[in-house]
Design a protein around this motif. Structure first.
Motif, PDB file in Angstrom:
ATOM      1  N   LEU A 190       1.249   4.181  -2.919  1.00 14.00           N
ATOM      2  CA  LEU A 190       1.000   5.597  -2.640  1.00 14.00           C
ATOM      3  C   LEU A 190       2.193   6.436  -3.065  1.00 14.00           C
ATOM      4  O   LEU A 190       2.047   7.496  -3.685  1.00 14.00           O
ATOM      5  CB  LEU A 190       0.742   5.806  -1.144  1.00 14.00           C
ATOM      6  CG  LEU A 190      -0.641   5.431  -0.614  1.00 14.00           C
ATOM      7  CD1 LEU A 190      -0.643   5.439   0.906  1.00 14.00           C
ATOM      8  CD2 LEU A 190      -1.702   6.395  -1.142  1.00 14.00           C
TER       9      LEU A 190
ATOM     10  N   ALA B 176      -0.237   8.748   3.000  1.00 13.67           N
ATOM     11  CA  ALA B 176      -1.198   7.868   3.665  1.00 13.67           C
ATOM     12  C   ALA B 176      -1.955   8.612   4.766  1.00 13.67           C
ATOM     13  O   ALA B 176      -1.347   9.272   5.610  1.00 13.67           O
ATOM     14  CB  ALA B 176      -0.466   6.669   4.270  1.00 13.67           C
TER      15      ALA B 176
ATOM     16  N   ARG C 288      -8.390  14.263   3.779  1.00 14.98           N
ATOM     17  CA  ARG C 288      -8.026  13.617   2.503  1.00 14.98           C
ATOM     18  C   ARG C 288      -7.886  14.671   1.405  1.00 14.98           C
ATOM     19  O   ARG C 288      -6.897  14.718   0.671  1.00 14.98           O
ATOM     20  CB  ARG C 288      -9.118  12.600   2.139  1.00 14.98           C
ATOM     21  CG  ARG C 288      -8.934  11.892   0.838  1.00 14.98           C
ATOM     22  CD  ARG C 288      -7.949  10.741   0.932  1.00 14.98           C
ATOM     23  NE  ARG C 288      -6.572  11.130   0.681  1.00 14.98           N
ATOM     24  CZ  ARG C 288      -5.516  10.377   0.979  1.00 14.98           C
ATOM     25  NH1 ARG C 288      -5.652   9.202   1.548  1.00 14.98           N
ATOM     26  NH2 ARG C 288      -4.312  10.793   0.722  1.00 14.98           N
TER      27      ARG C 288
ATOM     28  N   ASP D  23      -6.123   5.211   4.075  1.00 14.18           N
ATOM     29  CA  ASP D  23      -5.269   4.215   3.426  1.00 14.18           C
ATOM     30  C   ASP D  23      -4.915   3.042   4.330  1.00 14.18           C
ATOM     31  O   ASP D  23      -4.687   1.931   3.862  1.00 14.18           O
ATOM     32  CB  ASP D  23      -3.980   4.890   2.965  1.00 14.18           C
ATOM     33  CG  ASP D  23      -4.274   6.054   2.040  1.00 14.18           C
ATOM     34  OD1 ASP D  23      -4.725   5.796   0.910  1.00 14.18           O
ATOM     35  OD2 ASP D  23      -4.108   7.214   2.468  1.00 14.18           O
TER      36      ASP D  23
ATOM     37  N   THR E 146      -7.348  -2.974   2.578  1.00 16.91           N
ATOM     38  CA  THR E 146      -6.883  -1.900   3.470  1.00 16.91           C
ATOM     39  C   THR E 146      -6.062  -2.475   4.623  1.00 16.91           C
ATOM     40  O   THR E 146      -6.567  -3.282   5.399  1.00 16.91           O
ATOM     41  CB  THR E 146      -8.081  -1.121   4.052  1.00 16.91           C
ATOM     42  OG1 THR E 146      -8.923  -0.705   2.971  1.00 16.91           O
ATOM     43  CG2 THR E 146      -7.609   0.098   4.835  1.00 16.91           C
TER      44      THR E 146
ATOM     45  N   THR F   2       0.828  -1.213   0.000  1.00 16.45           N
ATOM     46  CA  THR F   2       0.000   0.000   0.000  1.00 16.45           C
ATOM     47  C   THR F   2       0.860   1.259   0.000  1.00 16.45           C
ATOM     48  O   THR F   2       0.626   2.194  -0.771  1.00 16.45           O
ATOM     49  CB  THR F   2      -0.911  -0.002   1.246  1.00 16.45           C
ATOM     50  OG1 THR F   2      -1.734  -1.152   1.188  1.00 16.45           O
ATOM     51  CG2 THR F   2      -1.764   1.255   1.309  1.00 16.45           C
TER      52      THR F   2
END
Lengths: 400, 270
Positions: free
Chosen positions: B11, B18, B262, B46, B95, B7
């Motif tokens: 990103l 994140a 976000r 995230d 996730t 993850t």
């Protein structure tokens, strides 16, 4: 194993116990403290200053008193009381606070924090802070603030700020949590004076070393009085500082039996007690691995004792080790038995003991008759009962 | 490679940072947590840090302490937290999920049993506040053998030696505690975070997440400009505490706050 006792190891382990289980922010101050402690332990200037304070400020050596009438009454061993209750501020706690405060001063710290249960360690800390002109904040569970209000007033008189801790069970363990939170926030200028032989390394060893003067004096005084070592040592155990202070210089003398006495509260079988060594399990709390009162999920459970100073779910890691190795034995005494010990010493010898120390007295009442008159028991009379007058009067239905 | 590393690498490739919310498992009641986790994913987070309630949360400020107390009042525990993780994984396999808590519940369960259970529950990282690497190698090895990342904290007063140590024993990401203090404290100093994160970068290739004191979208955006991840905890839990009579309102406010973070984090430089 105890012929040449060298615990703890370099990282503060007593076998599987002890250690340094803290959040990362506390690692640097703990390392700094350990380095300073190791340095000053070998510094003749520091030791001379400490010895001088112990003699002229604390009032050491404390007497070893032969409780002849009580010994006769119980009809067994000769009972000697190590009179830590006669120290300045009324308990053994000051032996350690004098030492740690001198260390704080040498390290250039300007602010002192402490946790306290019965208030004896809080008073002893506020006392040395006043003398050295250091800011002092004492954390105390809200429940203890109520039941030990006299000591709260003493701390305030001495210039300390007393913070009533309202979280969790509002007793000693929560005061310790809050003191750790303060320390993590104010690490740069603050010295945390822990009052017992718990916490992360180096505290268990350092507090023991400052309290070991109890046992060193006792050994010499006992030899002077009886010409031999004692047969048994008895001390109450909450965190365990007065007990380890008495026991430590005798650990290699394996013919000397050692008995630590925990608080059984309403009785071990009721679950309402403060006796992790007798009825707990190993776990990690407040920076070290030791016996704890915890449930199957590892949550700490609430403790109970008539004495605020023993009302703690953990115990010093060295006691955990001494228990596992069999070098020391741990028993427990209920609230009601402790009260019998309290009244017995008061009326038989004219000495009013603290409720904490009364647990040791009560165990002595069981132990003495099992021994012969030529044998010797030394009991640590770790504190005086003045602070407990309100608790006792209330139990007797008397308004002070 | 662990779900966390995958993850965070994805990103990094797109230049995004994140967003990592922290909520206490079972606060204000056990059934609240999994739907909240799914809603947070929809809002664009995230990684999720799930707090394991503990009776004596020594490193936490009053907000997270009270969250623990509310959860414990509902008999929440490490085992039940793992069940919530398992439930979350039934419908979300992507996730990453990090459990954050204190050592004693893990000691009570036993390290190996815990590591096995965490693996079965689909947990990706474990952050144990009071388990520094000196005491934690055994636990860390058991976790790594199961593709679970042991995550360690670094603090403003951590030395170079400590940073290098965490780089060796830790994996997934490093969690930089932005201030000397407890969670939810209010004195985040951006300049010192910037300096320290730059110092961390000299000694580790691991992604760095920053937490403690992130309260709003503006702070989240600033921190995102310095680090690889932004952790927000007490600010979310305050929403639960402020709406104890209306958990749905709490959830709505949490989602709104995360969505605003976000958005702010994705418009870096704008």
């Amino acid at each position: 194993m105890t012929e040449n006792y060298t615990m703890p190891d370099a990282r503060g382990h007593f076998g599987p116990y002890g250690g340094m289980f803290v959040a990362e922010t506390l690692i640097p101050p703990i390392q700094e403290l350990n380095a300073a402690y190791q340095h000053y332990l070998g510094d003749p200037d520091f030791i001379a200053e400490l010895d001088k304070d112990l003699q002229y400020y604390v009032g050491r050596p404390s007497p070893l008193y032969h409780a002849e009438r009580w010994s006769r009454e119980l009809g067994g061993a000769q009972i000697y009381l190590k009179r830590e209750d006669l120290n300045h501020t009324g308990s053994h706690k000051i032996n350690n606070t004098v030492g740690q405060a001198l260390l704080a001063k040498r390290m250039g710290k300007t602010r002192i924090i402490a946790e306290t249960g019965a208030g004896q360690h809080g008073v002893a800390t506020a006392t040395v802070a006043a003398r050295l002109g250091l800011e002092c904040v004492v954390y105390m569970g809200a429940v203890d603030v109520t039941r030990q209000s006299l000591n709260v007033y003493r701390m305030k008189l001495l210039g300390a700020t007393v913070v009533a801790v309202e979280s969790g069970s509002k007793t000693l363990k929560d005061a310790l949590n809050e003191a750790l939170r303060d320390w993590v926030t104010n690490v740069d200028n603050t010295f945390y004076i822990i009052g017992t032989v718990a916490g992360p390394h180096p505290y268990p060893a350092m507090v023991r070393d400052f309290q070991a003067i109890i046992g060193r004096e006792t050994k010499q005084q006992c030899l002077d009085a009886t010409g031999k070592l004692p047969d048994a040592l008895v001390a109450c155990v909450g965190g365990g500082s007065n007990a380890i202070g008495l026991f430590y210089p005798f650990i290699n003398d394996t013919q000397v039996a050692m008995y630590g006495v925990e608080a059984a509260g309403d009785g071990i079988e009721t679950g309402r007690h403060s006796a992790p060594l007798s009825a707990g399990r190993p776990g990690v709390l407040h920076g070290n691995r030791t016996y704890l009162m915890a449930d199957d999920d590892g949550e700490i459970i609430e403790t109970h004792s008539i004495s605020a100073g023993l009302d703690y779910p953990g115990v010093g890691p060295e006691h955990a080790w001494l228990k596992d190795t069999g070098r020391a034995h741990y028993a427990s005494i209920t609230d009601n038995e402790a009260l019998e010990g309290f009244y017995a010493l008061t009326r038989m010898e004219g000495i009013i003991p603290a409720l904490e120390s009364s647990h040791a007295m009560a165990y002595t009442m069981k132990l003495a008759p099992t021994l012969r008159p030529e044998q010797t028991i030394i009991v640590n009379l770790s504190g005086r009962g003045d602070k407990d007058m309100q608790t006792m009067a209330k139990r007797e239905g008397i308004e002070l | 490679m662990s779900r966390l590393s995958t993850t965070l690498e994805a990103l990094a490739k797109t230049g995004r940072k994140a967003l990592i919310p922290f909520v206490t498992a079972g606060d204000p009641y056990p059934e609240f947590t999994v739907p909240l986790m799914h809603a947070m994913v929809v809002a664009g987070v995230d990684i999720i840090e799930l707090g394991v309630p503990f009776s004596d949360p020594m490193a936490d400020g009053p907000v997270i302490q009270r969250a623990s107390e509310r959860a414990l009042a509902h008999k929440m525990s490490l085992r039940r937290t793992l069940l919530l993780a398992l439930e979350f994984r039934r419908t979300n396999q992507t996730t990453p999920l990090v459990l954050m808590g204190y050592l004693n519940p893990i000691e009570a369960m036993g390290y190996e049993e815990f590591a096995n259970a965490a693996q079965r529950a689909g947990v990706d990282g474990i952050l144990t506040v009071d388990l520094p690497p000196e005491e934690g190698t055994q636990c860390a090895e058991l976790l790594k053998a199961r593709d679970i990342d042991p995550i360690f904290l670094l603090a403003p007063n951590s030395s170079v030696e400590r940073i290098q140590k965490m780089d060796t024993v830790g994996s997934g990401y490093l969690y930089y505690v932005s201030l000397k203090g407890v969670t939810g404290a209010g004195h985040l100093d951006i300049a010192s975070v910037q300096t320290k994160v730059a110092e961390l970068r000299l000694h580790t290739q691991l992604p760095v997440a920053v937490g403690f004191g992130v309260k709003d979208a503006a702070t989240a955006k600033t921190i995102a400009g310095l680090a690889d991840g932004v952790v927000v905890g007490s600010a979310l839990i305050s929403k639960i505490e402020g709406n104890l009579d209306s958990p749905e309102q709490a959830k709505k406010e949490i989602i709104e706050l995360l969505a605003s973070m976000r958005l702010a984090m994705d418009t870096l430089g704008a």
